[in-house]
Design a protein around this motif. Structure first.
Motif, PDB file in Angstrom:
ATOM      1  N   THR A  74      -8.066  21.075 -78.103  1.00 12.42           N
ATOM      2  CA  THR A  74      -9.402  21.412 -77.607  1.00 12.42           C
ATOM      3  C   THR A  74      -9.611  20.877 -76.199  1.00 12.42           C
ATOM      4  N   ILE A  77      -7.579  22.989 -73.679  1.00  8.05           N
ATOM      5  CA  ILE A  77      -8.215  24.283 -73.394  1.00  8.05           C
ATOM      6  C   ILE A  77      -9.312  24.111 -72.345  1.00  8.05           C
ATOM      7  N   GLN A  78     -10.178  23.121 -72.555  1.00 12.41           N
ATOM      8  CA  GLN A  78     -11.277  22.901 -71.612  1.00 12.41           C
ATOM      9  C   GLN A  78     -10.745  22.549 -70.224  1.00 12.41           C
ATOM     10  N   LYS A  81      -9.488  25.488 -68.329  1.00  9.84           N
ATOM     11  CA  LYS A  81     -10.571  26.317 -67.807  1.00  9.84           C
ATOM     12  C   LYS A  81     -11.121  25.797 -66.475  1.00  9.84           C
ATOM     13  N   SER A  99     -13.144  30.873 -83.072  1.00  7.55           N
ATOM     14  CA  SER A  99     -13.576  29.688 -82.335  1.00  7.55           C
ATOM     15  C   SER A  99     -12.720  29.481 -81.086  1.00  7.55           C
ATOM     16  N   LEU A 100     -11.419  29.713 -81.214  1.00 10.52           N
ATOM     17  CA  LEU A 100     -10.525  29.548 -80.064  1.00 10.52           C
ATOM     18  C   LEU A 100     -10.824  30.576 -78.970  1.00 10.52           C
ATOM     19  N   GLU A 102     -13.682  31.981 -78.356  1.00  8.70           N
ATOM     20  CA  GLU A 102     -14.932  31.570 -77.710  1.00  8.70           C
ATOM     21  C   GLU A 102     -14.696  30.456 -76.705  1.00  8.70           C
ATOM     22  N   SER A 103     -13.723  29.580 -76.997  1.00  8.47           N
ATOM     23  CA  SER A 103     -13.487  28.442 -76.111  1.00  8.47           C
ATOM     24  C   SER A 103     -12.593  28.791 -74.927  1.00  8.47           C
ATOM     25  N   LYS A 228     -15.404  18.212 -78.489  1.00 13.19           N
ATOM     26  CA  LYS A 228     -15.845  19.048 -79.610  1.00 13.19           C
ATOM     27  C   LYS A 228     -15.749  18.233 -80.897  1.00 13.19           C
ATOM     28  N   GLY A 252     -11.737  20.654 -83.685  1.00 15.86           N
ATOM     29  CA  GLY A 252     -12.240  19.518 -82.924  1.00 15.86           C
ATOM     30  C   GLY A 252     -12.010  18.226 -83.676  1.00 15.86           C
TER      31      GLY A 252
END
Length: 270
Positions: A74, A77-78, A81, A99-100, A102-103, A228, A252
Motif C-alpha cells: 500500500t 503504491i502511494q 503515485k 480496492s487496488l 481505486e488506489s 491505510k 492495509g
C-alpha cells in the motif's frame, strides 16, 4: 515530555509501556492519528528506500508490487503515485482488486489463479523496470526474468518461508533451496541489478533513516501519502488480529492498541 511521537523498534512493541532510544523516535506531524503513526514508519521507510534509493524510480517507468494490498505494498503504491506516469502491476487475491484499482494499480493480478509473470508479459512484453520482491524463493528468479534491461529487483523479505497455515519443514526447505542465486558475470551479461534490503539491519544508520522520515512527513503533510488502516484490535484480541492477516483478509495495516477505544475522549487519552 508530552510530545506525540512515532517509534521505530525491531521488536517489543506489543506492550503498554515501551522504552526506546530517542534516536528511534520521530515527532508526529499535525493531524496524524496514533493509528496512522503506528502504520507509517516501517512500511513507508521500506517502500521509500527500495523504490527511490535502490529502484531509482522515474517518470514513465513500470513497477511490479507483490502483496500489493499489504502494508509495504500500500505504501509503495502511494509513493509510485508521487512520480509522473508510473504503471503499477500488483499481485493480490481477487477480492482486493477493486480496492487496488481505486488506489492506483493499473493491472491487479490474482496470483492464486494466474501466473503473474505471464500476465505481466501479456500487457508489457518487455517486462517491467522494477520488481519489489517480499517473497523470496523461486519468485525472486521470476522477478529477475521479468526485468527490462537496466531493471532492478529488490528483495526485502522471504514471505514464502513463513506465510500460510500449511507450511511445513519440507515446504520451507524447498523455498530455501530455490532461493535465487546469480553470479557477477551473469549480471554483467543481463544488464540488470539485484538489491537486498532489510530495515532491521539499519540500526546504525540513524541519520539516513531520519532523512527518509523527514521526506515522508513532508509527503504526509502535503496529502500525498496516507497510511491505510485495515482494522484496529485491542491486545486481548491479538489472535483474531493475526488471523485477519494469516487468512489474507486485510487491505492495509492491522493495528494493535492496548485496549478497545470506548469513546473519542478515551481514544485521545491513549
Amino acid at each position: 515530555v508530552g510530545d506525540k511521537v512515532m517509534v521505530l523498534a525491531r521488536s517489543g512493541l506489543w506492550q503498554e509501556i515501551v522504552n526506546v532510544p530517542a534516536s528511534q523516535t520521530f515527532p508526529m506531524p499535525e493531524g496524524m492519528s496514533f493509528e496512522e503513526a503506528a502504520a507509517l514508519l516501517v512500511n513507508y521507510i521500506t517502500a521509500y528506500m527500495i523504490l527511490f534509493d535502490f529502484g531509482n524510480l522515474r517518470p514513465n517507468q513500470s513497477v511490479l508490487i507483490h502483496m500489493a494490498a499489504g502494508g509495504v505494498g500500500t505504501a509503495a503504491i502511494q509513493l509510485c503515485k508521487t512520480v509522473e506516469n508510473v504503471t503499477i502491476f500488483g499481485t493480490a487475491s481477487a477480492s482486493k482488486h477493486d480496492s487496488l484499482k481505486e488506489s492506483g494499480v493499473a493491472h491487479p493480478i490474482d496470483y492464486r489463479t494466474m501466473d503473474y509473470a505471464e500476465e505481466v508479459r501479456k500487457i508489457s512484453p518487455k517486462g517491467v523496470d522494477i520488481v519489489l520482491d517480499p517473497l523470496g524463493g523461486s519468485d525472486t528468479s521470476k522477478g529477475f526474468n521479468l526485468l527490462k534491461p537496466m531493471g532492478k529487483v529488490i528483495t526485502y523479505g522471504v514471505a514464502n518461508l513463513i506465510t500460510g497455515q500449511k507450511k511445513n519443514l519440507m515446504a520451507m526447505a524447498k523455498t530455501w533451496w530455490n532461493q535465487f542465486s546469480i553470479t557477477a558475470l551473469q549480471l554483467l551479461h543481463q544488464n540488470k541489478a539485484v538489491c537486498g534490503y532489510s530495515l532491521s539491519y539499519m540500526d546504525e544508520e540513524a541519520e539516513l533513516i531520519r532523512s527518509v522520515v523527514i521526506k515522508l512527513v513532508n509527503l504526509y503533510s502535503q496529502g500525498k501519502i496516507k497510511p491505510k488502516i485495515d482494522s484496529v484490535w485491542p491486545f486481548d484480541q491479538v489472535a483474531e488480529a493475526m488471523r485477519q492477516m494469516q487468512e489474507k483478509k486485510n487491505v492495509g495495516k492491522v493495528i494493535l492498541v492496548p485496549e478497545a477505544p470506548k469513546e473519542e475522549s478515551k481514544k485521545a487519552e491513549n
